[in-house]
Write a protein that holds these residues in place. Structure first.
Motif, PDB file in Angstrom:
ATOM      1  N   PRO A  96       4.686  -2.193  28.495  1.00 43.80           N
ATOM      2  CA  PRO A  96       3.497  -1.551  27.915  1.00 43.80           C
ATOM      3  C   PRO A  96       2.279  -1.785  28.803  1.00 43.80           C
ATOM      4  N   ALA A  97       1.397  -0.822  28.837  1.00 47.35           N
ATOM      5  CA  ALA A  97       0.187  -0.936  29.662  1.00 47.35           C
ATOM      6  C   ALA A  97      -1.006  -0.436  28.862  1.00 47.35           C
ATOM      7  N   HIS A  98      -1.748  -1.372  28.265  1.00 49.08           N
ATOM      8  CA  HIS A  98      -2.947  -1.024  27.516  1.00 49.08           C
ATOM      9  C   HIS A  98      -4.176  -1.300  28.377  1.00 49.08           C
ATOM     10  N   THR A  99      -5.191  -0.464  28.262  1.00 51.31           N
ATOM     11  CA  THR A  99      -6.469  -0.695  28.924  1.00 51.31           C
ATOM     12  C   THR A  99      -7.567  -0.739  27.862  1.00 51.31           C
ATOM     13  N   ASP A 102      -8.165   2.430  26.073  1.00 55.04           N
ATOM     14  CA  ASP A 102      -7.163   2.864  25.093  1.00 55.04           C
ATOM     15  C   ASP A 102      -7.459   2.366  23.685  1.00 55.04           C
ATOM     16  N   LEU A 103      -8.317   1.366  23.568  1.00 50.22           N
ATOM     17  CA  LEU A 103      -8.482   0.688  22.285  1.00 50.22           C
ATOM     18  C   LEU A 103      -9.258   1.538  21.286  1.00 50.22           C
ATOM     19  N   THR A 104      -8.763   1.551  20.068  1.00 46.39           N
ATOM     20  CA  THR A 104      -9.446   2.197  18.950  1.00 46.39           C
ATOM     21  C   THR A 104      -9.918   1.102  18.009  1.00 46.39           C
ATOM     22  N   LEU A 105     -11.228   1.013  17.818  1.00 43.82           N
ATOM     23  CA  LEU A 105     -11.804  -0.089  17.064  1.00 43.82           C
ATOM     24  C   LEU A 105     -12.194   0.328  15.653  1.00 43.82           C
ATOM     25  N   SER A 106     -12.179  -0.646  14.763  1.00 44.61           N
ATOM     26  CA  SER A 106     -12.630  -0.416  13.390  1.00 44.61           C
ATOM     27  C   SER A 106     -14.157  -0.410  13.352  1.00 44.61           C
ATOM     28  N   GLU A 107     -14.715  -0.183  12.167  1.00 44.64           N
ATOM     29  CA  GLU A 107     -16.171  -0.102  12.033  1.00 44.64           C
ATOM     30  C   GLU A 107     -16.853  -1.414  12.394  1.00 44.64           C
ATOM     31  N   ALA A 108     -16.246  -2.523  12.007  1.00 48.59           N
ATOM     32  CA  ALA A 108     -16.760  -3.855  12.362  1.00 48.59           C
ATOM     33  C   ALA A 108     -15.624  -4.611  13.046  1.00 48.59           C
ATOM     34  N   PRO A 109     -15.399  -4.340  14.317  1.00 48.33           N
ATOM     35  CA  PRO A 109     -14.211  -4.880  14.986  1.00 48.33           C
ATOM     36  C   PRO A 109     -14.204  -6.397  15.081  1.00 48.33           C
ATOM     37  N   LEU A 110     -12.989  -6.921  15.063  1.00 43.63           N
ATOM     38  CA  LEU A 110     -12.743  -8.341  15.285  1.00 43.63           C
ATOM     39  C   LEU A 110     -11.757  -8.446  16.443  1.00 43.63           C
ATOM     40  N   VAL A 111     -12.182  -9.112  17.507  1.00 44.65           N
ATOM     41  CA  VAL A 111     -11.395  -9.201  18.737  1.00 44.65           C
ATOM     42  C   VAL A 111     -11.221 -10.668  19.100  1.00 44.65           C
ATOM     43  N   ILE A 112     -10.056 -11.007  19.621  1.00 49.27           N
ATOM     44  CA  ILE A 112      -9.824 -12.351  20.158  1.00 49.27           C
ATOM     45  C   ILE A 112      -9.823 -12.264  21.679  1.00 49.27           C
ATOM     46  N   VAL A 113     -10.608 -13.137  22.309  1.00 49.26           N
ATOM     47  CA  VAL A 113     -10.619 -13.252  23.771  1.00 49.26           C
ATOM     48  C   VAL A 113      -9.932 -14.562  24.125  1.00 49.26           C
ATOM     49  N   ALA A 114      -8.810 -14.481  24.806  1.00 46.07           N
ATOM     50  CA  ALA A 114      -8.068 -15.676  25.214  1.00 46.07           C
ATOM     51  C   ALA A 114      -8.208 -15.825  26.727  1.00 46.07           C
ATOM     52  N   ALA A 162       2.718  -5.453  18.043  1.00 47.01           N
ATOM     53  CA  ALA A 162       1.981  -4.989  16.868  1.00 47.01           C
ATOM     54  C   ALA A 162       0.467  -5.012  17.069  1.00 47.01           C
ATOM     55  N   VAL A 163       0.007  -5.735  18.085  1.00 48.63           N
ATOM     56  CA  VAL A 163      -1.422  -5.882  18.345  1.00 48.63           C
ATOM     57  C   VAL A 163      -1.728  -5.319  19.734  1.00 48.63           C
ATOM     58  N   PRO A 164      -2.768  -4.494  19.881  1.00 52.65           N
ATOM     59  CA  PRO A 164      -3.141  -4.043  21.230  1.00 52.65           C
ATOM     60  C   PRO A 164      -3.558  -5.233  22.090  1.00 52.65           C
ATOM     61  N   VAL A 165      -2.874  -5.425  23.203  1.00 51.63           N
ATOM     62  CA  VAL A 165      -3.146  -6.546  24.116  1.00 51.63           C
ATOM     63  C   VAL A 165      -3.537  -5.977  25.470  1.00 51.63           C
ATOM     64  N   VAL A 166      -4.679  -6.439  25.983  1.00 54.75           N
ATOM     65  CA  VAL A 166      -5.166  -5.957  27.271  1.00 54.75           C
ATOM     66  C   VAL A 166      -5.388  -7.153  28.191  1.00 54.75           C
TER      67      VAL A 166
END
Length: 257
Positions: A96-99, A102-114, A162-166
């Motif tokens: 898989p190759a996500h950029t 490509d991400l579709t965010l919700s109205e109040a997005p919650l993102v994890i930065v690792a 199941a989770v978009p990973v970039v």
């Protein structure tokens, strides 16, 4: 097609795919082993190019239309497998190759930065948390471990599908977060505020760092909020995946309330 020889060229190539990130990247494929991981990948819309089955080991069958099917002897499968007790099912998938685009965010997005997480088990556990909390995305910044390492897939129990990973460099990730008006929350023992005392209902990125050193100065200096997790014991640190889960589910709790 049946494969019973340990010296078969396909077998040797599959072993190399398991062990070598460069080979996976060169071929553009990954290995996914186990019934649970395969069924979750299928449910998320990913289809294997090849399905390998060892009838002597299989307890739950899996049928994938239009995939190449290879039947392996037990010995051959165990040579390819990266598990102690394999269940006889393994798929070869396109990588898989996500950029960020490509991400579709919700109205109040919650993102994890690792940032620079280096242990497959910890990254896999973070991905399981991300799936359970239904975060918008996980940004793996300046990675030291390959997201598509078979052990990451295994540790995530397939949540990586199941989770978009970039995978992205930290400056690019920060720029994208700022464009999306997301505040960056960073955890550090030196912070004054408890993680439960700050507002997490607005667009938010929770940044976590390496197992030993935490976040680099780049993320600490660019964080909008710095928080700490209270520690009552003699060891002033938590496993990065546990710290991520605590902060992520605090955001979920606040948003649910």
């Amino acid at each position: 097609m049946d494969i019973t020889s340990l010296q078969n060229p396909r077998v040797k190539h599959l072993v190399k795919l398991r062990e070598d990130k460069k080979q996976r990247q060169k071929d553009g494929v990954i290995l996914v082993e186990g019934y649970d991981e395969l069924t979750l990948a299928l449910a998320c819309g990913y289809k294997p190019i090849t399905l390998l089955t060892a009838p002597e080991l299989v307890s739950q069958t899996l049928t994938v239309p239009n995939a190449e099917n290879l039947i392996l002897s037990r010995a051959v499968f165990e040579k390819i497998s990266y598990r102690d007790n394999p269940d006889g099912l393994l798929g070869v998938f396109a990588m898989p190759a996500h950029t960020l685009a490509d991400l579709t965010l919700s109205e109040a997005p919650l993102v994890i930065v690792a940032e620079s997480v280096e242990k497959p088990g910890n990254l896999g556990a973070i991905l399981r948390t991300a799936d359970a909390a239904h975060v918008d995305a996980v940004l793996v910044c300046d990675p030291r471990v390959d997201v598509w390492n078979p052990n990451v897939i295994r540790a995530s129990r397939g949540a990586v599908f199941a989770v978009p990973v970039v995978e992205v460099r930290s400056p690019e990730a920060l720029s994208w977060l700022k464009e999306g008006k997301m505040r960056v929350l960073a955890a550090t023992p030196s912070a004054d505020a408890l993680y439960t005392s700050v507002k997490m209902t607005d667009p938010l990125a929770i940044a976590v760092g390496t197992e030993d050193e935490g976040l680099t100065d780049f993320w600490m200096q660019n964080a909008d909020m710095r928080v700490k997790i209270p520690m009552a014991g003699k060891v002033n640190s938590l496993n990065v995946s546990i710290a991520t889960a605590l902060m992520t589910f605090e955001a979920v709790r606040q948003r649910s309330a």
